[in-house]
Scaffold this active site. Structure first.
Site, PDB file in Angstrom:
ATOM      1  N   TYR A  23       1.137  -5.606   8.047  1.00 47.21           N
ATOM      2  CA  TYR A  23       1.706  -5.760   6.699  1.00 47.21           C
ATOM      3  C   TYR A  23       2.069  -7.197   6.335  1.00 47.21           C
ATOM      4  CZ  TYR A  23       1.878  -0.700   7.050  1.00 47.21           C
ATOM      5  OH  TYR A  23       1.520   0.625   7.199  1.00 47.21           O
ATOM      6  N   ASN A  74       3.862   1.570  -4.737  1.00 54.22           N
ATOM      7  CA  ASN A  74       3.392   1.707  -3.354  1.00 54.22           C
ATOM      8  C   ASN A  74       4.164   2.881  -2.756  1.00 54.22           C
ATOM      9  OD1 ASN A  74       2.707   1.617  -0.673  1.00 54.22           O
ATOM     10  ND2 ASN A  74       2.847  -0.618  -0.495  1.00 54.22           N
ATOM     11  N   HIS A  80       0.049   9.959   1.374  1.00 55.87           N
ATOM     12  CA  HIS A  80      -0.852  10.857   2.091  1.00 55.87           C
ATOM     13  C   HIS A  80      -0.334  12.282   2.192  1.00 55.87           C
ATOM     14  CE1 HIS A  80      -2.362   6.898   2.982  1.00 55.87           C
ATOM     15  NE2 HIS A  80      -1.268   6.592   3.656  1.00 55.87           N
ATOM     16  N   ASP A  87       2.562  14.931  -8.910  1.00 51.80           N
ATOM     17  CA  ASP A  87       2.946  15.649 -10.131  1.00 51.80           C
ATOM     18  C   ASP A  87       3.882  14.809 -10.998  1.00 51.80           C
ATOM     19  OD1 ASP A  87       1.420  17.695  -9.156  1.00 51.80           O
ATOM     20  OD2 ASP A  87       3.071  19.100  -8.838  1.00 51.80           O
ATOM     21  N   HIS A 100      -1.490  -0.675  -2.061  1.00 58.26           N
ATOM     22  CA  HIS A 100      -1.238  -0.702  -0.615  1.00 58.26           C
ATOM     23  C   HIS A 100      -1.533  -2.101  -0.104  1.00 58.26           C
ATOM     24  CE1 HIS A 100      -0.814   3.593  -0.609  1.00 58.26           C
ATOM     25  NE2 HIS A 100      -1.931   3.668  -1.306  1.00 58.26           N
ATOM     26  N   LEU A 101      -0.631  -2.595   0.717  1.00 57.14           N
ATOM     27  CA  LEU A 101      -0.847  -3.925   1.300  1.00 57.14           C
ATOM     28  C   LEU A 101      -2.069  -3.922   2.205  1.00 57.14           C
ATOM     29  CD1 LEU A 101       2.882  -4.109   2.018  1.00 57.14           C
ATOM     30  CD2 LEU A 101       1.751  -5.973   0.815  1.00 57.14           C
ATOM     31  N   SER A 102      -2.148  -2.894   3.043  1.00 56.00           N
ATOM     32  CA  SER A 102      -3.248  -2.806   4.002  1.00 56.00           C
ATOM     33  C   SER A 102      -4.424  -2.049   3.385  1.00 56.00           C
ATOM     34  CB  SER A 102      -2.773  -2.076   5.265  1.00 56.00           C
ATOM     35  OG  SER A 102      -2.404  -0.741   4.952  1.00 56.00           O
ATOM     36  N   ARG A 111      -4.852   8.324   6.780  1.00 56.83           N
ATOM     37  CA  ARG A 111      -4.514   7.441   5.652  1.00 56.83           C
ATOM     38  C   ARG A 111      -5.643   7.368   4.629  1.00 56.83           C
ATOM     39  NH1 ARG A 111       0.155   4.757   7.551  1.00 56.83           N
ATOM     40  NH2 ARG A 111       0.104   4.523   9.810  1.00 56.83           N
TER      41      ARG A 111
HETATM   42  C1  DQA Z   1       1.008   1.359   2.968  1.00 57.75           C
HETATM   43  C2  DQA Z   1      -0.060   2.178   3.704  1.00 57.75           C
HETATM   44  C3  DQA Z   1       0.486   3.539   4.116  1.00 57.75           C
HETATM   45  O1  DQA Z   1      -0.503   4.273   4.813  1.00 57.75           O
HETATM   46  C4  DQA Z   1       1.685   3.373   5.029  1.00 57.75           C
HETATM   47  O2  DQA Z   1       2.255   4.641   5.315  1.00 57.75           O
HETATM   48  C5  DQA Z   1       2.710   2.447   4.508  1.00 57.75           C
HETATM   49  C6  DQA Z   1       2.281   1.228   3.793  1.00 57.75           C
HETATM   50  C7  DQA Z   1       0.515  -0.072   2.654  1.00 57.75           C
HETATM   51  O3  DQA Z   1       1.126  -0.721   1.794  1.00 57.75           O
HETATM   52  O4  DQA Z   1      -0.445  -0.560   3.264  1.00 57.75           O
HETATM   53  O5  DQA Z   1       3.909   2.612   4.727  1.00 57.75           O
HETATM   54  O6  DQA Z   1       1.307   1.995   1.752  1.00 57.75           O
END
Ligand code: DQA
Length: 141
Positions: A23, A74, A80, A87, A100-102, A111
């Site tokens: 991250y 985020n 997931h 909703d 998502h950062l990743s 994921r």
């Molecule tokens: C996340 C990706 C998710 O899978 C993970 O549970 C996170 C961070 C991301 O920003 O990459 O907590 O949302």
């Protein structure tokens, strides 16, 4: 003035020290400041909330209905698993961009599915903190 809600889900309060190899080292406070500055330069205003609690995130999304012009979300792990957030996004009728950062698609199989993305206008992942700025850009047009 356009109003944007910046919402971050569970464990994101620890950004900067949480699994930095995945991250990065940028803190959530730095990301919030960056998004607020970029929004201010565009004449927009950002309210930022972080919560580890699914119900609080749902309430914030529902509370945005009629009050905000866009949501940058985020949902972290709730991405997931949360029908409730899916909703809430749909019910709020506020254009929402999932960030998502990743790159979640390059990670564990669990994921690869997002329950929340189908009720969003789009999803940005894999670009680190810059993803939040891309989401802001997408919402401000
Ligand atoms: C996340 C990706 C998710 O899978 C993970 O549970 C996170 C961070 C991301 O920003 O990459 O907590 O949302």
């Amino acid at each position: 003035m356009k109003k944007i809600l910046l919402l971050n889900g569970p464990s994101l309060g620890l950004l900067g020290t949480r699994e930095p190899a995945i991250y990065g080292r940028t803190t959530l406070a730095e990301i919030v400041a960056m998004v607020k500055d970029a929004a201010a330069a565009r004449g927009a205003e950002v309210t930022a909330i972080q919560s580890d609690v699914e119900g609080e995130l749902a309430a914030a999304i529902l509370g945005a209905r009629g009050a905000y012009d866009g949501i940058i979300l985020n949902p972290a792990a709730y991405t997931h698993e949360s029908v409730a957030l899916h909703d809430a996004i749909a019910a709020s009728e506020v254009p929402t961009v999932e960030v998502h950062l990743s790159n979640v698609y390059a990670r564990e199989g669990y994921r690869h599915e997002s329950l929340t993305a189908p009720s969003c206008v789009g999803q940005i992942c894999g670009f680190g903190p810059k993803g939040y700025l891309l989401a802001l850009e997408a919402l401000l047009g």
